[in-house]
Design an enzyme around this catalytic site. Structure first.
Site, PDB file in Angstrom:
ATOM      1  N   HIS A  27       0.832  -1.210   0.000  1.00 44.81           N
ATOM      2  CA  HIS A  27       0.000   0.000   0.000  1.00 44.81           C
ATOM      3  C   HIS A  27       0.867   1.262   0.000  1.00 44.81           C
ATOM      4  O   HIS A  27       1.241   1.756   1.065  1.00 44.81           O
ATOM      5  CB  HIS A  27      -0.894   0.008   1.241  1.00 44.81           C
ATOM      6  N   HIS A 258      -4.061   3.109  -3.378  1.00 51.34           N
ATOM      7  CA  HIS A 258      -4.297   2.562  -2.026  1.00 51.34           C
ATOM      8  C   HIS A 258      -3.522   1.276  -1.773  1.00 51.34           C
ATOM      9  O   HIS A 258      -2.776   1.191  -0.810  1.00 51.34           O
ATOM     10  CB  HIS A 258      -5.797   2.324  -1.783  1.00 51.34           C
ATOM     11  N   GLU A 402     -18.027  -3.912  24.718  1.00 54.27           N
ATOM     12  CA  GLU A 402     -17.232  -5.141  24.887  1.00 54.27           C
ATOM     13  C   GLU A 402     -15.979  -5.115  24.011  1.00 54.27           C
ATOM     14  O   GLU A 402     -14.881  -5.485  24.441  1.00 54.27           O
ATOM     15  CB  GLU A 402     -18.070  -6.383  24.546  1.00 54.27           C
ATOM     16  N   HIS A 464     -28.656 -15.292  25.169  1.00 56.65           N
ATOM     17  CA  HIS A 464     -27.616 -15.121  26.187  1.00 56.65           C
ATOM     18  C   HIS A 464     -26.874 -16.412  26.516  1.00 56.65           C
ATOM     19  O   HIS A 464     -25.923 -16.387  27.284  1.00 56.65           O
ATOM     20  CB  HIS A 464     -28.250 -14.558  27.472  1.00 56.65           C
TER      21      HIS A 464
HETATM   22  C1  LIG Z   1     -11.702  -4.443   9.814  1.00 53.20           C
HETATM   23  C2  LIG Z   1     -11.142  -4.285   8.458  1.00 53.20           C
HETATM   24  N1  LIG Z   1     -11.967  -4.297   7.399  1.00 53.20           N
HETATM   25  C3  LIG Z   1     -11.498  -4.212   6.148  1.00 53.20           C
HETATM   26  C4  LIG Z   1     -10.162  -4.108   5.919  1.00 53.20           C
HETATM   27  C5  LIG Z   1      -9.614  -4.050   4.492  1.00 53.20           C
HETATM   28  N2  LIG Z   1      -9.138  -2.696   4.205  1.00 53.20           N
HETATM   29  C6  LIG Z   1      -7.841  -2.364   4.348  1.00 53.20           C
HETATM   30  S1  LIG Z   1      -7.559  -0.752   4.038  1.00 53.20           S
HETATM   31  C7  LIG Z   1      -9.183  -0.468   3.686  1.00 53.20           C
HETATM   32  C8  LIG Z   1      -9.649   0.899   3.295  1.00 53.20           C
HETATM   33  C9  LIG Z   1      -9.251   1.861   4.306  1.00 53.20           C
HETATM   34  O1  LIG Z   1      -9.480   3.159   3.888  1.00 53.20           O
HETATM   35  P1  LIG Z   1      -8.634   4.291   4.569  1.00 53.20           P
HETATM   36  O2  LIG Z   1      -8.522   4.049   5.994  1.00 53.20           O
HETATM   37  O3  LIG Z   1      -9.228   5.571   4.129  1.00 53.20           O
HETATM   38  O4  LIG Z   1      -7.203   4.094   3.969  1.00 53.20           O
HETATM   39  P2  LIG Z   1      -6.572   4.791   2.681  1.00 53.20           P
HETATM   40  O5  LIG Z   1      -7.192   4.145   1.499  1.00 53.20           O
HETATM   41  O6  LIG Z   1      -6.887   6.226   2.773  1.00 53.20           O
HETATM   42  O7  LIG Z   1      -5.131   4.475   2.816  1.00 53.20           O
HETATM   43  C10 LIG Z   1      -9.923  -1.632   3.835  1.00 53.20           C
HETATM   44  C11 LIG Z   1     -11.365  -1.735   3.603  1.00 53.20           C
HETATM   45  C12 LIG Z   1      -9.325  -4.089   7.054  1.00 53.20           C
HETATM   46  N3  LIG Z   1      -8.008  -4.001   6.947  1.00 53.20           N
HETATM   47  N4  LIG Z   1      -9.835  -4.153   8.293  1.00 53.20           N
END
Ligand SMILES: Cc1ncc(C[n+]2csc(CCOP(=O)(O)OP(=O)(O)O)c2C)c(N)n1
Ligand SMILES: [Mg+2]
Length: 658
Positions: A27, A258, A402, A464
């Site tokens: 990334h 990204h 939680e 529960h």
């Molecule tokens: C809980 C979770 N859901 C989905 C992902 C997959 N994922 C990684 S980065 C991302 C997008 C994140 O967007 P942002 O925080 O704006 O990062 P940017 O593209 O700006 O670097 C996703 C959906 C993850 N890492 N964790």
């Protein structure tokens, strides 16, 4: 001449582009967009010393947007940490490189926490900030006086967990927590307009945070914002307006940067755009030495701190506490007293009784509950609440959070100096599960006090009543699940959890249980995972394996079988994982050769039978509940599901007839 902040930042950009290119995955966008803001933080504000990554009074830095791992690896390398080396970075994302796809706390000491599951880094940072304030209250400014900085992306601030974390931090007035939001309007699917129209800043303000906005591509402006954030007594959100992939002329500002390599052509164009003339992985000497100078900025502060520690009368105590040492001298006197006054108690109550001794003996424990204090029995008499007016308190009212509680406990454990435990109902491990998984992955010593562990909770019914929970948690690596059968086992399991370097889950009953361990033993029998509680009186035909509240039921069934001349062992199995780790001879002694059809092995646990064939063998009998439970008083529910001494015995007799 001192390089400009922009040129310093471009070193991060170059390393990020090159490492992702070499790995052909990763990334680049986030590190390139946040390079200037990170440069401001690491060159001017963050208190750290690369020569001692574990310096207890360092500021903590949490890259909550863990996909931008190259930002962190570049910073650690540039500022002069021993790890990662440039070679490690060249092997980004390859087997054996500490530069894993997402930052892993166990790979190198400069990585404080494992991040990647979005939002959890921020929530762990809240726990770190809690631990800092608590230890500050105990040891004073001389020994504990640091901040927690977070870089969070749009994703971190969309995930549900951020609401819990932000709410808790605002409530506890964690003024030493500073979050830099990479506000680039982009996530994987494209513009954030596809999925968000909330006013994020207003939301943080409503949660009693201080907020400030700045141009995230201007290190000077970010620096000013950090100064304001530092000065404000509230937790701070710094909204850094950035452009994802900044510097890549054709792709910047788009989701294309990204999570994929920019490609050779775009990397070449970015080099031109940034005025970066050096080949891949080469940081010119003037720049590297400027970075290293910034890296050594904290050495003086650390030396001063070391002097204060050496002069402090609390030096040994402080270091032992930071090292996580606990003594279990509480256990024997507690058990001696307990054995003298045995009576039926629920294991949740037994846990509270053990905690009275533990909290008195071990000052590093910090208890809490997600709004079920009276049910989880987590608050002992002398624990005061940890509040903004009394950070020295050792009990946290986490509210109905939680997941937030569990993630905060991870942050507290990883900060060091405290041992967090927290409660909710076992069924709501589902709400906490992503953080439980990170406890396990990170080997964070968090102790989960999960009560109401079966249909035995009764009338609250199937929503529960846990069914699949115990087995699904046992399936998770690097975490111990304990299900003690009485007060003695509960204390033994607490002792094991406290001594462990890994997280533990204590599954405890709501209903009273008969004392089964009534004699002193010089050994912690639960440490074996399973042990014979009763040996067959007649020739052994049956081995009953049971956990928790079902152990007394198994004993009742065994009595009935013995009356008919059928010998039955009863094995209490508080921890399947510990049993699995025993030497073969010990396991063989408890559970001889599975292929031996002369002996019927029977498991009794008021939950799914899935997985018990591991111990009963394919021909064994598995008594449990393979459907959702039912709303009824506990004894009616047990009867309905056929888990009573009579019904277990009759199922066994039926099977013996076959
Ligand atoms: C809980 C979770 N859901 C989905 C992902 C997959 N994922 C990684 S980065 C991302 C997008 C994140 O967007 P942002 O925080 O704006 O990062 P940017 O593209 O700006 O670097 C996703 C959906 C993850 N890492 N964790
Ligand atoms: Mg984004």
């Amino acid at each position: 001449m001192q390089p400009t902040q922009r040129r310093l930042a471009n070193a991060i950009r170059a390393l990020a582009m090159d490492a992702v290119e070499a790995a052909n995955s990763g990334h680049p966008g986030m590190p390139m967009g946040m390079a200037d803001a990170a440069t401001a933080l690491f060159t001017k504000h963050l208190k750290f010393d690369p020569s001692d990554p574990r310096w207890p009074d360092r500021d903590r830095f949490v890259l909550s947007a863990g996909h931008g791992s190259m930002l962190l690896y570049a910073l650690l390398y540039l500022t002069g940490y021993a790890q990662p080396t440039l070679d490690d970075i060249k092997r980004f994302r390859q087997l054996g490189s500490p530069c894993a796809g997402h930052p892993e706390n166990f790979e190198m000491p400069g990585v404080e926490v494992t991040t990647g599951p979005l939002g959890q880094g921020l929530a762990m940072a809240v726990g770190m900030a809690i631990a800092e304030r608590h230890l500050n209250a105990v040891y004073g400014d001389e020994l504990v006086d640091h901040r927690t900085f977070v870089v969070a992306g749009d994703g971190c601030l969309m995930e549900g967990i951020n609401h819990e974390a932000v709410g808790l931090a605002g409530h506890l007035k964690l003024g030493r927590l500073i979050v830099l939001w990479d506000d680039n309007n982009i996530t994987i699917d494209g513009s954030t307009e596809l999925s968000r129209n909330e006013d994020v800043v207003a939301r943080f303000r409503a949660a009693q945070w201080h907020t400030v906005e700045c141009d995230g591509l201007d290190a000077g402006k970010v620096s000013k914002a950090i100064v304001q954030a530092t000065a404000d007594p509230r937790p701070s959100l710094i909204r850094c307006k950035t452009i994802i992939g900044y510097g890549a002329p054709h792709k910047q500002g788009t989701a294309a940067t990204h999570g994929s390599p920019l490609g050779a052509e775009e990397v070449a164009a970015a080099r031109k755009e940034l005025g970066w003339t050096d080949p891949p992985f080469v940081i010119p000497n003037d720049l590297l030495s400027a970075w290293r100078n910034f890296g050594s900025r904290g050495a003086g502060a650390r030396a001063e701190w070391q002097k204060r520690l050496d002069a402090s009368g609390k030096k040994d105590e402080f270091l032992a506490r930071i090292a996580g040492q606990v003594d279990d001298s509480w256990l024997k006197p507690y058990l001696d007293k307990l054995l003298g006054e045995l009576k039926p108690v629920a294991t949740r109550k037994a846990s509270e009784m053990a905690l009275e001794a533990i909290n008195a003996a071990i000052p590093s424990t910090i208890g809490g509950s997600a709004d079920l204090t009276g049910s989880n029995n987590t608050k002992t008499k002398t624990l005061e609440p940890l509040t903004p007016d009394n950070y020295g308190g050792r009990y946290i009212y986490y509210g109905i959070r939680e997941f937030g509680m569990s993630a905060a406990m991870n942050g507290m454990a990883l900060h060091g100096g405290v041992i967090p435990y927290g409660g909710t109902f076992l069924v709501f491990t589902d709400y906490a599960r992503p953080a439980i998984r990170l406890s396990a992955l990170q080997r964070a010593r968090v102790i989960y006090v999960m009560t109401h562990d079966s249909i035995g909770l009764g009338e609250d019914g199937p929503t529960h009543q846990p069914i699949e929970h115990l087995q699904s948690l046992r399936a998770m690596p690097q975490i111990e699940v304990y299900r003690p059968c009485d007060a003695v086992e509960t204390a033994e399991c607490w002792a094991l959890a406290l001594q462990s370097q890994e997280p533990s889950i204590l599954a405890l009953t709501r209903q009273n249980l008969t004392p089964l361990r009534t004699k002193a033993s010089n050994e912690n029998l639960c440490a074996r995972g399973a042990y014979r509680l009763k040996s067959a009186g007649n020739a052994r035909k049956i081995i009953l394996l049971a956990t928790g509240s079902e152990v007394e039921i198994a004993l009742g069934a065994a009595d009935r079988l013995e009356q008919q001349g059928i010998g039955a062992d009863v094995v209490s199995m508080p921890s399947t994982e510990r049993f699995d780790a025993q030497p073969a001879e010990s396991r063989e002694d408890i559970l001889p050769d599975v292929s031996n059809r002369e002996i019927l092995r029977v498991s009794v646990e008021a939950g799914t039978t899935v997985g018990w064939e591991r111990y009963t063998g394919p021909h064994g009998l598995r008594i449990g509940i393979d459907r959702f439970g039912g709303s009824a008083p506990a004894s009616d529910a047990y009867d309905f599901f056929g888990i009573t001494p009579e019904k277990v015995a009759s199922k066994i007799l039926e099977r013996l007839k076959i």
